[in-house]
Design a protein around this motif. Sequence first.
Motif, PDB file in Angstrom:
ATOM      1  N   ILE A 117       0.841  -1.204   0.000  1.00 18.40           N
ATOM      2  CA  ILE A 117       0.000   0.000   0.000  1.00 18.40           C
ATOM      3  C   ILE A 117       0.875   1.253   0.000  1.00 18.40           C
ATOM      4  CG2 ILE A 117      -1.657   1.341   1.353  1.00 18.40           C
ATOM      5  CD1 ILE A 117      -2.926  -1.042  -0.003  1.00 18.40           C
ATOM      6  N   LYS A 118       1.925   1.248   0.808  1.00 17.44           N
ATOM      7  CA  LYS A 118       2.830   2.404   0.853  1.00 17.44           C
ATOM      8  C   LYS A 118       3.487   2.638  -0.503  1.00 17.44           C
ATOM      9  CE  LYS A 118       4.087   2.083   5.767  1.00 17.44           C
ATOM     10  NZ  LYS A 118       5.202   1.812   6.717  1.00 17.44           N
ATOM     11  N   ALA A 119       3.946   1.538  -1.129  1.00 16.55           N
ATOM     12  CA  ALA A 119       4.608   1.658  -2.427  1.00 16.55           C
ATOM     13  C   ALA A 119       3.649   2.197  -3.480  1.00 16.55           C
ATOM     14  CB  ALA A 119       5.161   0.299  -2.854  1.00 16.55           C
ATOM     15  N   LEU A 120       2.396   1.724  -3.443  1.00 20.99           N
ATOM     16  CA  LEU A 120       1.396   2.191  -4.402  1.00 20.99           C
ATOM     17  C   LEU A 120       1.162   3.689  -4.242  1.00 20.99           C
ATOM     18  CD1 LEU A 120      -1.901   0.284  -5.188  1.00 20.99           C
ATOM     19  CD2 LEU A 120      -1.842   2.767  -5.041  1.00 20.99           C
ATOM     20  N   ILE A 121       1.097   4.154  -2.997  1.00 23.58           N
ATOM     21  CA  ILE A 121       0.867   5.580  -2.735  1.00 23.58           C
ATOM     22  C   ILE A 121       2.079   6.411  -3.139  1.00 23.58           C
ATOM     23  CG2 ILE A 121       0.483   7.289  -0.900  1.00 23.58           C
ATOM     24  CD1 ILE A 121      -1.179   5.141   0.557  1.00 23.58           C
ATOM     25  N   ARG A 122       3.274   5.886  -2.857  1.00 24.43           N
ATOM     26  CA  ARG A 122       4.501   6.632  -3.179  1.00 24.43           C
ATOM     27  C   ARG A 122       4.693   6.800  -4.680  1.00 24.43           C
ATOM     28  NH1 ARG A 122       7.029   3.757   1.335  1.00 24.43           N
ATOM     29  NH2 ARG A 122       7.648   2.112  -0.135  1.00 24.43           N
ATOM     30  N   GLN A 123       4.109   5.911  -5.470  1.00 32.09           N
ATOM     31  CA  GLN A 123       4.226   6.010  -6.929  1.00 32.09           C
ATOM     32  C   GLN A 123       3.541   7.262  -7.481  1.00 32.09           C
ATOM     33  OE1 GLN A 123       2.615   2.388  -8.510  1.00 32.09           O
ATOM     34  NE2 GLN A 123       4.240   1.091  -7.652  1.00 32.09           N
ATOM     35  N   LYS A 124       2.678   7.864  -6.671  1.00 30.87           N
ATOM     36  CA  LYS A 124       1.905   9.020  -7.147  1.00 30.87           C
ATOM     37  C   LYS A 124       2.660  10.334  -6.931  1.00 30.87           C
ATOM     38  CE  LYS A 124      -0.980   5.837  -7.967  1.00 30.87           C
ATOM     39  NZ  LYS A 124      -0.999   5.237  -9.301  1.00 30.87           N
ATOM     40  N   LYS A 125       3.948  10.289  -7.136  1.00 28.72           N
ATOM     41  CA  LYS A 125       4.841  11.453  -7.152  1.00 28.72           C
ATOM     42  C   LYS A 125       4.853  12.255  -5.860  1.00 28.72           C
ATOM     43  CE  LYS A 125       4.676  12.039 -12.166  1.00 28.72           C
ATOM     44  NZ  LYS A 125       4.353  12.933 -13.291  1.00 28.72           N
ATOM     45  N   ASN A 126       3.819  13.052  -5.614  1.00 32.57           N
ATOM     46  CA  ASN A 126       3.885  13.985  -4.495  1.00 32.57           C
ATOM     47  C   ASN A 126       3.211  13.480  -3.228  1.00 32.57           C
ATOM     48  OD1 ASN A 126       1.379  14.129  -5.722  1.00 32.57           O
ATOM     49  ND2 ASN A 126       1.028  16.261  -5.105  1.00 32.57           N
ATOM     50  N   LEU A 127       2.928  12.192  -3.144  1.00 31.24           N
ATOM     51  CA  LEU A 127       2.285  11.633  -1.959  1.00 31.24           C
ATOM     52  C   LEU A 127       3.283  10.847  -1.120  1.00 31.24           C
ATOM     53  CD1 LEU A 127      -1.108  10.329  -3.434  1.00 31.24           C
ATOM     54  CD2 LEU A 127      -0.590  12.579  -2.455  1.00 31.24           C
ATOM     55  N   VAL A 128       3.202  11.004   0.193  1.00 29.46           N
ATOM     56  CA  VAL A 128       4.070  10.265   1.099  1.00 29.46           C
ATOM     57  C   VAL A 128       3.231   9.781   2.293  1.00 29.46           C
ATOM     58  CG1 VAL A 128       4.768  12.406   2.266  1.00 29.46           C
ATOM     59  CG2 VAL A 128       6.155  10.343   2.509  1.00 29.46           C
ATOM     60  N   VAL A 129       3.376   8.520   2.668  1.00 27.55           N
ATOM     61  CA  VAL A 129       2.576   7.938   3.751  1.00 27.55           C
ATOM     62  C   VAL A 129       3.082   8.439   5.090  1.00 27.55           C
ATOM     63  CG1 VAL A 129       1.817   5.822   4.876  1.00 27.55           C
ATOM     64  CG2 VAL A 129       2.074   5.888   2.387  1.00 27.55           C
ATOM     65  N   ASP A 130       2.185   9.062   5.841  1.00 26.51           N
ATOM     66  CA  ASP A 130       2.515   9.555   7.168  1.00 26.51           C
ATOM     67  C   ASP A 130       2.300   8.459   8.217  1.00 26.51           C
ATOM     68  OD1 ASP A 130       3.194  11.340   9.191  1.00 26.51           O
ATOM     69  OD2 ASP A 130       1.119  11.936   9.499  1.00 26.51           O
ATOM     70  N   LYS A 131       1.124   7.798   8.177  1.00 28.07           N
ATOM     71  CA  LYS A 131       0.864   6.687   9.101  1.00 28.07           C
ATOM     72  C   LYS A 131      -0.283   5.844   8.582  1.00 28.07           C
ATOM     73  CE  LYS A 131      -1.950   9.637  12.155  1.00 28.07           C
ATOM     74  NZ  LYS A 131      -2.182  10.057  13.550  1.00 28.07           N
ATOM     75  N   ILE A 132      -0.323   4.597   9.082  1.00 28.17           N
ATOM     76  CA  ILE A 132      -1.390   3.659   8.758  1.00 28.17           C
ATOM     77  C   ILE A 132      -2.020   3.192  10.066  1.00 28.17           C
ATOM     78  CG2 ILE A 132      -1.969   1.426   7.738  1.00 28.17           C
ATOM     79  CD1 ILE A 132       0.310   1.755   5.801  1.00 28.17           C
ATOM     80  N   ASP A 133      -3.318   3.424  10.213  1.00 31.31           N
ATOM     81  CA  ASP A 133      -4.035   3.050  11.432  1.00 31.31           C
ATOM     82  C   ASP A 133      -5.024   1.936  11.162  1.00 31.31           C
ATOM     83  OD1 ASP A 133      -2.770   4.849  13.088  1.00 31.31           O
ATOM     84  OD2 ASP A 133      -4.214   6.449  12.720  1.00 31.31           O
ATOM     85  N   SER A 134      -5.142   1.032  12.129  1.00 32.76           N
ATOM     86  CA  SER A 134      -6.114  -0.059  12.042  1.00 32.76           C
ATOM     87  C   SER A 134      -6.724  -0.288  13.414  1.00 32.76           C
ATOM     88  CB  SER A 134      -5.440  -1.339  11.545  1.00 32.76           C
ATOM     89  OG  SER A 134      -6.323  -2.441  11.633  1.00 32.76           O
ATOM     90  N   ASN A 135      -8.000  -0.680  13.443  1.00 33.09           N
ATOM     91  CA  ASN A 135      -8.648  -1.019  14.708  1.00 33.09           C
ATOM     92  C   ASN A 135      -8.263  -2.409  15.199  1.00 33.09           C
ATOM     93  OD1 ASN A 135     -10.017   1.426  14.525  1.00 33.09           O
ATOM     94  ND2 ASN A 135     -11.815   0.522  13.553  1.00 33.09           N
ATOM     95  N   VAL A 136      -7.580  -3.162  14.333  1.00 30.87           N
ATOM     96  CA  VAL A 136      -7.240  -4.545  14.647  1.00 30.87           C
ATOM     97  C   VAL A 136      -5.842  -4.611  15.253  1.00 30.87           C
ATOM     98  CG1 VAL A 136      -6.956  -6.871  13.730  1.00 30.87           C
ATOM     99  CG2 VAL A 136      -8.649  -5.335  12.728  1.00 30.87           C
ATOM    100  N   LEU A 137      -5.728  -5.320  16.380  1.00 27.02           N
ATOM    101  CA  LEU A 137      -4.442  -5.515  17.034  1.00 27.02           C
ATOM    102  C   LEU A 137      -3.955  -6.935  16.803  1.00 27.02           C
ATOM    103  CD1 LEU A 137      -5.020  -3.869  20.546  1.00 27.02           C
ATOM    104  CD2 LEU A 137      -3.811  -2.886  18.607  1.00 27.02           C
ATOM    105  N   THR A 138      -2.659  -7.078  16.603  1.00 31.25           N
ATOM    106  CA  THR A 138      -2.088  -8.421  16.559  1.00 31.25           C
ATOM    107  C   THR A 138      -1.987  -8.944  17.993  1.00 31.25           C
ATOM    108  OG1 THR A 138       0.194  -7.631  16.776  1.00 31.25           O
ATOM    109  CG2 THR A 138      -0.715  -7.793  14.549  1.00 31.25           C
TER     110      THR A 138
END
Length: 224
Positions: free
Chosen positions: A69-90
Amino acid sequence: MKKRQNVIIKGTKDGLTLHLDDSCSYQDLKRELDLKLSANTRANGENQLIPVHVQLGNRYLSEEQKEEIKALIRQKKNLVVDKIDSNVLTKEEAESIRGKAEVLTVARIIRSGQILEVPGDLLLVGDVNPGGTVRAGGNIFIMGALKGIAHAGCGGDEQAIIAASSMKPSQLRISDCINRAPDIVESEEKHEMECAYIDDNRQIVVDRLQGLIHLRPNLTRLED
């Protein structure tokens, strides 16, 4: 019938927030995310980097999927992933949170050269001799003499406290604050439990334990 959106993009003052549906397949999610981000990037046409906050809802992603998901977002030139949140805990994350919330009781003497470290609160029934060290992610309560080093709030918790029946430390640390204790004059030795905490000036001070309820009202989980 209106088609369900698997990806919703919202602009905020801090960048973009991506709400990803947690009921569709992972492949459908990636496909729609790719299409919508491509359209959104062309519409913006900006050169500056835009932080992206990804919200997964009740979806669990493996580390490998998160990297995709991060790589897909980074491909869009000016986008950078700040954080990924989930309600699910390991299981590991849940165990870590549980450990930090627990009070671990240990009955022993911490001798010179020995180190006792716990993830949450520590209740030590015994002494910490000179040269001994106790560390805790939360608070430290010592039912005995503290003559060595005590470090509470190791993970950065500045609300943590250190309490001891006899407070004669060689060093006190709370979060990243350090206080080397002055020499104790035996004639002025106190016989009441004391506590150390960080005050408003970010200094470690030692005071009577009775005043702690006003300084840290959320310290106890007990109710009348």
